[in-house]
Motif scaffolding. Structure first.
Motif, PDB file in Angstrom:
ATOM      1  N   THR A 241       0.829  -1.203   0.000  1.00 32.64           N
ATOM      2  CA  THR A 241       0.000   0.000   0.000  1.00 32.64           C
ATOM      3  C   THR A 241       0.864   1.254   0.000  1.00 32.64           C
ATOM      4  N   ALA A 242       1.922   1.253   0.811  1.00 35.31           N
ATOM      5  CA  ALA A 242       2.782   2.434   0.934  1.00 35.31           C
ATOM      6  C   ALA A 242       3.539   2.732  -0.351  1.00 35.31           C
ATOM      7  N   LEU A 243       3.875   1.707  -1.133  1.00 36.17           N
ATOM      8  CA  LEU A 243       4.665   1.899  -2.338  1.00 36.17           C
ATOM      9  C   LEU A 243       3.820   2.123  -3.587  1.00 36.17           C
ATOM     10  N   ALA A 244       2.504   2.049  -3.462  1.00 36.65           N
ATOM     11  CA  ALA A 244       1.638   2.330  -4.609  1.00 36.65           C
ATOM     12  C   ALA A 244       1.902   3.755  -5.093  1.00 36.65           C
ATOM     13  N   GLY A 245       2.064   3.899  -6.384  1.00 37.68           N
ATOM     14  CA  GLY A 245       2.392   5.207  -6.934  1.00 37.68           C
ATOM     15  C   GLY A 245       3.873   5.432  -7.127  1.00 37.68           C
ATOM     16  N   THR A 246       4.714   4.536  -6.599  1.00 41.29           N
ATOM     17  CA  THR A 246       6.150   4.591  -6.854  1.00 41.29           C
ATOM     18  C   THR A 246       6.498   3.554  -7.917  1.00 41.29           C
ATOM     19  N   ARG A 247       7.774   3.459  -8.233  1.00 43.20           N
ATOM     20  CA  ARG A 247       8.211   2.423  -9.173  1.00 43.20           C
ATOM     21  C   ARG A 247       8.013   1.026  -8.602  1.00 43.20           C
ATOM     22  N   GLY A 248       7.927   0.933  -7.285  1.00 40.74           N
ATOM     23  CA  GLY A 248       7.886  -0.361  -6.631  1.00 40.74           C
ATOM     24  C   GLY A 248       9.278  -0.845  -6.295  1.00 40.74           C
ATOM     25  N   ALA A 249       9.348  -1.926  -5.547  1.00 41.69           N
ATOM     26  CA  ALA A 249      10.643  -2.410  -5.078  1.00 41.69           C
ATOM     27  C   ALA A 249      10.595  -3.898  -4.805  1.00 41.69           C
ATOM     28  N   ALA A 250      11.747  -4.535  -4.936  1.00 38.69           N
ATOM     29  CA  ALA A 250      11.936  -5.871  -4.382  1.00 38.69           C
ATOM     30  C   ALA A 250      12.192  -5.694  -2.886  1.00 38.69           C
ATOM     31  N   VAL A 251      11.539  -6.498  -2.070  1.00 38.79           N
ATOM     32  CA  VAL A 251      11.626  -6.321  -0.626  1.00 38.79           C
ATOM     33  C   VAL A 251      11.743  -7.686   0.051  1.00 38.79           C
ATOM     34  N   ALA A 252      12.642  -7.769   1.023  1.00 42.87           N
ATOM     35  CA  ALA A 252      12.739  -8.954   1.875  1.00 42.87           C
ATOM     36  C   ALA A 252      12.611  -8.515   3.327  1.00 42.87           C
ATOM     37  N   VAL A 253      11.879  -9.300   4.106  1.00 40.50           N
ATOM     38  CA  VAL A 253      11.627  -8.985   5.511  1.00 40.50           C
ATOM     39  C   VAL A 253      11.986 -10.197   6.357  1.00 40.50           C
ATOM     40  N   ALA A 254      12.882 -10.006   7.320  1.00 45.05           N
ATOM     41  CA  ALA A 254      13.268 -11.071   8.254  1.00 45.05           C
ATOM     42  C   ALA A 254      12.957 -10.589   9.665  1.00 45.05           C
ATOM     43  N   GLN A 255      12.314 -11.444  10.436  1.00 50.30           N
ATOM     44  CA  GLN A 255      11.905 -11.061  11.793  1.00 50.30           C
ATOM     45  C   GLN A 255      12.319 -12.148  12.778  1.00 50.30           C
ATOM     46  N   VAL A 256      12.909 -11.709  13.891  1.00 54.15           N
ATOM     47  CA  VAL A 256      13.287 -12.626  14.950  1.00 54.15           C
ATOM     48  C   VAL A 256      12.400 -12.369  16.165  1.00 54.15           C
ATOM     49  N   ASP A 257      11.728 -13.417  16.606  1.00 50.72           N
ATOM     50  CA  ASP A 257      11.035 -13.377  17.895  1.00 50.72           C
ATOM     51  C   ASP A 257      12.063 -13.805  18.933  1.00 50.72           C
ATOM     52  N   THR A 258      12.646 -12.833  19.614  1.00 52.32           N
ATOM     53  CA  THR A 258      13.783 -13.122  20.483  1.00 52.32           C
ATOM     54  C   THR A 258      13.398 -13.948  21.697  1.00 52.32           C
ATOM     55  N   ARG A 259      12.187 -13.830  22.153  1.00 52.27           N
ATOM     56  CA  ARG A 259      11.757 -14.604  23.317  1.00 52.27           C
ATOM     57  C   ARG A 259      11.503 -16.056  22.939  1.00 52.27           C
ATOM     58  N   ALA A 266       9.940 -13.543   4.784  1.00 49.38           N
ATOM     59  CA  ALA A 266       9.115 -13.478   3.580  1.00 49.38           C
ATOM     60  C   ALA A 266       9.723 -12.433   2.653  1.00 49.38           C
ATOM     61  N   GLY A 267       9.651 -12.675   1.364  1.00 49.15           N
ATOM     62  CA  GLY A 267      10.219 -11.726   0.418  1.00 49.15           C
ATOM     63  C   GLY A 267       9.497 -11.752  -0.910  1.00 49.15           C
ATOM     64  N   VAL A 268       9.566 -10.621  -1.606  1.00 46.43           N
ATOM     65  CA  VAL A 268       9.014 -10.487  -2.956  1.00 46.43           C
ATOM     66  C   VAL A 268      10.098  -9.843  -3.811  1.00 46.43           C
ATOM     67  N   GLY A 269      10.474 -10.506  -4.894  1.00 47.45           N
ATOM     68  CA  GLY A 269      11.508  -9.969  -5.764  1.00 47.45           C
ATOM     69  C   GLY A 269      12.847 -10.619  -5.519  1.00 47.45           C
ATOM     70  N   ASN A 270      13.899  -9.993  -6.071  1.00 49.04           N
ATOM     71  CA  ASN A 270      15.208 -10.653  -6.137  1.00 49.04           C
ATOM     72  C   ASN A 270      16.183 -10.170  -5.072  1.00 49.04           C
ATOM     73  N   ILE A 271      15.734 -10.020  -3.845  1.00 48.59           N
ATOM     74  CA  ILE A 271      16.655  -9.777  -2.734  1.00 48.59           C
ATOM     75  C   ILE A 271      17.227 -11.121  -2.292  1.00 48.59           C
ATOM     76  N   GLY A 272      18.548 -11.225  -2.247  1.00 46.27           N
ATOM     77  CA  GLY A 272      19.173 -12.452  -1.772  1.00 46.27           C
ATOM     78  C   GLY A 272      19.074 -12.549  -0.256  1.00 46.27           C
ATOM     79  N   ALA A 273      18.830 -13.740   0.244  1.00 51.78           N
ATOM     80  CA  ALA A 273      18.701 -13.949   1.691  1.00 51.78           C
ATOM     81  C   ALA A 273      19.336 -15.280   2.056  1.00 51.78           C
ATOM     82  N   ARG A 274      20.220 -15.243   3.053  1.00 51.22           N
ATOM     83  CA  ARG A 274      20.884 -16.455   3.513  1.00 51.22           C
ATOM     84  C   ARG A 274      20.991 -16.409   5.028  1.00 51.22           C
TER      85      ARG A 274
END
Length: 371
Positions: A241-259, A266-274
């Motif tokens: 929703t926030a990127l609507a109206g822009t060129r758009g982006a490849a995005v990767a999101v990593a989340q740690v539940d520390t407890r 989860a990711g969309v596009g060509n961001i490498g993740a290891r």
């Protein structure tokens, strides 16, 4: 849009450029006159060291979040100064950090001075591969990376034991960003946020490069700040929703539940993740698409155990497609930005330059035996 200053240091004239760029970054970070002077001195010393000891290299100057997000200080910003070189390396790092050490007949105060003046300072050097240095300078009232409070060691309060230790400060993040061809703005951007026990790292690569790509990735970072409590797939939905109206982006999101000790990705596009686990690297897979333009009908969220030996690396496609982490990349330093800079150094060279804006962001746990 946030600036990134890429200063190639090949001769003495660029030392002044490094100082001036750092002063501009300090202004954007809200540093006062004294802290600005400190940051400028650190940049000057590091640029001079590149010429004296490595035959040149580059400085990357950026305004970044602290490597530890202390509760209530999530909006703090620091000036980050990174040097990367492909020189001979430092044979004895401990000696090089001591005052009076020199191999060129100079006063030998460079690295030792920088380590004392900076709020955060670390380096990694490998013979024959080169050296990276990361230094950060904060506003006068900002805590350094090692000062984030936890409940560890606190005395009982009101007759009751202190609260359980907060595990979130044991997770640190850092990154480096290299604009293509020395451009003022990078189309890549990374950011991280915290909501209680959840720490979330995101890397966005705006479509193409230049100011319009930077606007897209910047919009992703700004939207992330209001989505710290969401799961990665939900974050991607909010970013769409926030990127609507822009060129758009490849995005990767990593989340740690520390407890809970859980990593979600989860990711969309060509961001490498290891992720580094059990002594080896494992790829995390994104779905095809462009956030803000073409979102997949369904999003997959991977889960894995998160422990004290884990390291997560996100990188944009500016790195070569066949890049593979070196054996020591996983634990080059307790500072994740050093790991990110080593990744950038080892994946590129003057003979194999990066092909696009290039960002590397790293999330890592700090083992109990390290500060």
């Amino acid at each position: 849009m946030p600036r990134v200053w890429d200063v190639p240091v090949r001769d003495t004239t660029r030392v002044r450029d490094a100082r001036v760029a750092t002063e501009h970054a300090a202004s954007r970070a809200g540093l006062d006159e004294q802290r600005t002077a400190t940051a400028a001195l650190v940049a000057t010393e590091l640029a001079t060291n590149l010429l004296k000891h490595a035959g040149g290299g580059r400085l990357l100057i950026d305004v970044v979040a602290p490597p530890v997000l202390a509760a209530g200080r999530e909006t703090d910003r620091m000036v980050q100064i990174v040097t990367v070189d492909h020189g001979p390396g430092i044979a004895d790092v401990a000696a090089a950090l001591g005052d009076g050490f020199t191999t060129t007949g100079s006063l030998g105060a460079g690295l030792g001075t920088c380590a004392r003046l900076a709020d955060d300072f670390d380096l990694h050097s490998a013979p024959g591969r080169g050296t990276v240095v990361v230094a950060r300078v904060a506003a006068g009232d900002s805590p350094a990376a090692g000062d984030s409070p936890t409940a560890e060691g606190l005395p009982p309060v009101g007759g009751f034991p202190a609260a359980a230790p907060d595990p979130a400060p044991r997770v640190r993040a850092g990154g480096v960003n290299l604009p293509l061809g020395g451009a003022e703005y990078s189309g890549d951007a990374w950011g991280w946020v915290r909501a209680g026990d959840l720490v979330t790292l995101m890397l966005a690569d705006g479509l193409g490069h230049g100011p319009e790509a930077a606007r897209a990735s910047t919009a992703a970072v700004e939207a992330l700040r209001t989505a710290a409590h969401l799961r990665p797939t939900e974050v991607l939905g909010a970013l769409g929703t926030a990127l609507a109206g822009t060129r758009g982006a490849a995005v990767a999101v990593a989340q740690v539940d520390t407890r809970a000790g859980v990593l979600r990705f989860a990711g969309v596009g060509n961001i490498g993740a290891r992720v580094y686990e059990g002594g080896s690297w494992r790829h995390l897979v994104s779905r095809p698409g462009i956030v803000g333009v073409h979102r997949p009908a369904t999003l997959r969220e991977d889960e894995a155990a998160w422990a004290e030996d884990r390291v997560l690396v996100l990188h944009s496609d500016g790195l070569p497609s066949r890049w593979s982490p070196a054996p020591d990349t996983c634990r080059t330093s307790p500072d994740p930005a050093v790991t990110a800079a080593v990744t950038l150094r080892d994946a590129s060279s003057s003979a194999r330059p990066v092909r696009d804006d290039t960002a590397v962001a790293v999330l890592a746990s700090i083992p109990p035996d390290r500060p």
